[in-house]
Motif scaffolding. Structure first.
Motif, PDB file in Angstrom:
ATOM      1  N   LYS A  88       0.793  -1.233   0.000  1.00 50.48           N
ATOM      2  CA  LYS A  88       0.000   0.000   0.000  1.00 50.48           C
ATOM      3  C   LYS A  88       0.825   1.283   0.000  1.00 50.48           C
ATOM      4  CE  LYS A  88      -4.317  -1.847   1.785  1.00 50.48           C
ATOM      5  NZ  LYS A  88      -5.369  -1.764   2.814  1.00 50.48           N
ATOM      6  N   ASP A  89       2.072   1.244   0.501  1.00 43.26           N
ATOM      7  CA  ASP A  89       2.880   2.466   0.554  1.00 43.26           C
ATOM      8  C   ASP A  89       4.352   2.098   0.535  1.00 43.26           C
ATOM      9  OD1 ASP A  89       3.951   2.243   3.394  1.00 43.26           O
ATOM     10  OD2 ASP A  89       1.789   2.179   3.776  1.00 43.26           O
TER      11      ASP A  89
ATOM     12  N   ASN B  19       6.560   2.997   2.794  1.00 43.50           N
ATOM     13  CA  ASN B  19       7.111   3.105   4.149  1.00 43.50           C
ATOM     14  C   ASN B  19       7.787   4.457   4.378  1.00 43.50           C
ATOM     15  OD1 ASN B  19       7.551   2.025   6.736  1.00 43.50           O
ATOM     16  ND2 ASN B  19       9.571   1.212   6.187  1.00 43.50           N
TER      17      ASN B  19
ATOM     18  N   ARG C  39      -0.811  -3.861   5.241  1.00 40.18           N
ATOM     19  CA  ARG C  39      -0.248  -3.088   4.122  1.00 40.18           C
ATOM     20  C   ARG C  39       0.101  -3.965   2.930  1.00 40.18           C
ATOM     21  NH1 ARG C  39       4.693  -1.417   6.137  1.00 40.18           N
ATOM     22  NH2 ARG C  39       4.969  -0.108   4.290  1.00 40.18           N
TER      23      ARG C  39
ATOM     24  N   ASN D 293      -4.757   3.158  -7.642  1.00 44.45           N
ATOM     25  CA  ASN D 293      -4.342   3.730  -6.353  1.00 44.45           C
ATOM     26  C   ASN D 293      -4.770   2.900  -5.147  1.00 44.45           C
ATOM     27  OD1 ASN D 293      -3.062   6.026  -7.522  1.00 44.45           O
ATOM     28  ND2 ASN D 293      -5.096   6.939  -7.825  1.00 44.45           N
TER      29      ASN D 293
ATOM     30  N   TYR E 148      -2.945   0.320  -4.330  1.00 45.49           N
ATOM     31  CA  TYR E 148      -1.618   0.006  -3.815  1.00 45.49           C
ATOM     32  C   TYR E 148      -0.605   0.903  -4.519  1.00 45.49           C
ATOM     33  CZ  TYR E 148      -4.133  -4.068  -2.201  1.00 45.49           C
ATOM     34  OH  TYR E 148      -5.053  -4.881  -1.595  1.00 45.49           O
ATOM     35  N   GLN E 149       0.568   1.051  -3.895  1.00 47.71           N
ATOM     36  CA  GLN E 149       1.573   1.936  -4.483  1.00 47.71           C
ATOM     37  C   GLN E 149       2.600   1.187  -5.321  1.00 47.71           C
ATOM     38  OE1 GLN E 149       3.042   4.842  -1.770  1.00 47.71           O
ATOM     39  NE2 GLN E 149       4.265   5.917  -3.285  1.00 47.71           N
TER      40      GLN E 149
END
Length: 412
Positions: free
Chosen positions: A259-260, A262, A346, A366, A368-369
Motif C-alpha cells: 500500500k505504501d 514506508n 499493508r 491507487n 496500492y503503491q
C-alpha cells in the motif's frame, strides 16, 4: 512405507453430483452463496451454511451441530449414497485451459503425518487447527480432500490409465468450465496393487490443505486417547486425500501488492533496492519474470525488472533460494517495514493465474503503491524445503488442481 487405503465413500447419486458439488465455502462472495442456495436445494453449501435455512448467522458448536443435521438429512433423502465396499477413486479434472489432472482419492494415515512420512512445507495456526478439529469431531465427516503429491509411479499410472478407459461414474462440468470425472476402483487385485505401490513410497508431500491435515491428526490423537480399545484401523486414524503424481501438480506464484513505500520517496526506494538488485526501467512494457531470482516491479506507471545480485545474497539452505523468501528478506522487511506477512494490512496477494496485469490495475487504481511479480516455485523447491524441515513464507504457492467439496465424503 506410506499407508494409503481405500474407503467406503459417501457420495451424491449420479444424477445429482453436479448440483451437490461446490467450491470451498470461503471462495464465494456472500451474493454468490445466496444465489446458489436460493436456486439449488442440492448444493453442498446448504450443509456447510446451515444458518441460511433460518436466515441467521450461526457459529461455533451450534453451527457444527446444524451442519451435522443437514448432512444427515441429505443422507435420509438419498441424495447421498455409500459404497458397499472400500474403494479407491480415480479423479480427473480438465480445466478451461485444457490442462489435465488425474489422481486417486483415498484415506491417508494420520500416523504418517505424525512420523513425517507425509511432509509439510507451510506453518499452521494453532487456533485454526483446534477450531477445525472441533468441527470435524462434531460433524463426523470430511468432504474436502487434502491435496497430496507423490513421485511419479509406473504401477499406479498404469492402473489409472486402464481405469479411465471405462465409462466414468461421474462426468460433470462446472460454471468455471472445469470438467470433473470419477471412476471407482473396487476390484481386489487393483486395490491390492495400488496399496502395495503406495507402501513402497518413502515420502509423500502436502501440496494443499495443511490445516486440514493438522486438524485431522489432532482429532486422531484425541480419539485414540479416548478409546481404550483403540486398534489403529479405526476410521479416525485416516483423513481423505487426493493424491496426484508430481508431474500433474501445477504451482503458480503469488504476487505481492504493497500500500505504501514506508515513508520513502520513489527515488529513495529505488536507491535502497539497488543494494540487492540490478534494476532496469522497462517503461510501459509489461515485464514478467522468466527465471528464478528475477522479479518484476510495477511502480508509478512503469515496469521494472529486478535481478538479484547473487554475489551479495547468501543461499544458506533451500528456503533462502525461494523467491518469496528472497523478496521478504531484501525488500519487504528491511525496506518496506513489513515484518509479519500474515497479519500486516499493508500487504496483499494476487495469485499468478490472475496475471501481472491485475497487479498493474490495482496500482493504477491507487489501491496500492507498488506491486511485485515473482517466478513460481518448483515442485523440487517445495520438496527440498519440506525435506529440510523448513517452512515457506505465507502465500508462496498457488497450487492446482482445486477440488470440489461434497463429491466424495469420508466418515469417521
Amino acid at each position: 512405507m506410506a499407508k494409503i487405503y481405500p474407503f467406503r465413500a459417501i457420495r451424491p447419486t449420479r444424477d445429482k453430483v453436479s448440483l451437490v458439488a461446490s467450491r470451498s465455502y470461503q471462495s464465494y462472495t456472500p451474493n454468490e452463496r445466496d444465489s446458489r442456495m436460493d436456486y439449488n436445494p442440492y448444493s453442498f453449501l446448504h450443509i456447510v451454511n446451515p444458518g441460511y435455512k433460518y436466515q441467521k448467522e450461526i457459529s461455533g458448536e451450534e453451527r457444527y451441530k446444524l451442519v451435522r443435521n443437514r448432512y444427515l438429512e441429505f443422507k435420509e433423502d438419498e441424495i447421498f449414497i455409500q459404497d458397499e465396499s472400500p474403494c479407491y477413486y480415480v479423479y480427473k479434472i480438465v480445466n478451461r485451459e485444457h490442462e489435465s489432472f488425474c489422481g486417486i482419492i483415498a484415506a491417508a494415515s494420520a500416523e504418517d503425518y505424525e512420523n513425517d512420512i507425509i511432509k509439510k512445507h507451510e506453518n499452521t495456526l494453532q487456533d485454526r487447527e483446534n477450531t477445525f478439529k472441533e468441527y470435524l469431531k462434531t460433524v463426523g465427516f470430511n468432504a474436502e480432500p487434502v491435496l497430496l503429491t507423490y513421485p511419479d509411479n509406473d504401477v499406479i499410472s498404469e492402473i489409472i490409465l486402464e481405469t479411465i478407459k471405462n465409462r466414468a461414474e461421474y462426468e460433470f462440468t462446472t460454471t468455471y468450465r472445469d470438467t470433473h470425472y470419477l471412476w471407482k476402483v473396487d476390484d481386489q487385485k487393483s486395490i491390492s496393487t495400488i496399496q502395495k505401490a503406495f507402501s513402497e513410497i518413502n515420502t509423500i508431500y502436502i501440496a494443499d490443505g495443511h490445516h486440514r491435515s493438522a486438524s485431522s491428526y489432532l482429532l486422531a490423537k484425541e480419539l485414540k486417547e479416548d478409546n481404550s480399545k483403540h486398534k489403529g484401523d479405526e476410521a479416525y486414524n485416516f483423513f481423505m486425500s487426493y493424491l496426484i503424481p508430481e508431474s500433474d501438480l501445477r504451482i503458480y506464484e503469488f504476487n505481492r501488492l504493497i500500500k505504501d513505500l514506508n515513508g520513502l520517496s520513489k527515488e529513495e526506494f529505488l536507491i535502497q533496492l539497488d543494494e540487492w538488485f540490478r534494476i532496469e526501467n522497462r517503461g510501459i512494457e509489461v515485464y514478467k519474470p522468466s527465471k528464478p531470482h528475477h522479479f518484476s516491479m510495477y511502480l508509478d506507471g512503469e515496469f521494472y525488472s529486478l535481478y538479484l545480485r547473487k554475489t551479495i545474497y547468501e543461499f544458506a539452505d533451500a528456503l533462502e533460494e525461494l523467491d518469496a523468501q528472497i523478496l521478504y528478506k531484501t525488500v519487504l522487511k528491511p525496506i518496506l517495514g513489513i515484518n509479519d506477512l500474515r497479519t500486516d494490512t499493508r500487504i496483499e496477494y494476487s495469485h499468478g493465474k490472475n496475471d501481472i496485469i491485475s497487479v498493474k490495475s490495482k496500482v493504477d487504481n491507487n489501491e496500492y503503491q507498488v506491486g511485485f511479480g515473482l517466478f513460481p516455485a518448483s515442485v523440487e523447491q517445495m520438496k527440498k524445503i519440506a525435506d529440510q524441515g523448513l517452512i515457506m513464507p505465507p502465500k508462496s504457492t498457488y497450487i492446482e488442481p482445486k477440488l470440489r467439496s461434497g463429491v466424495t465424503i469420508y466418515e469417521f
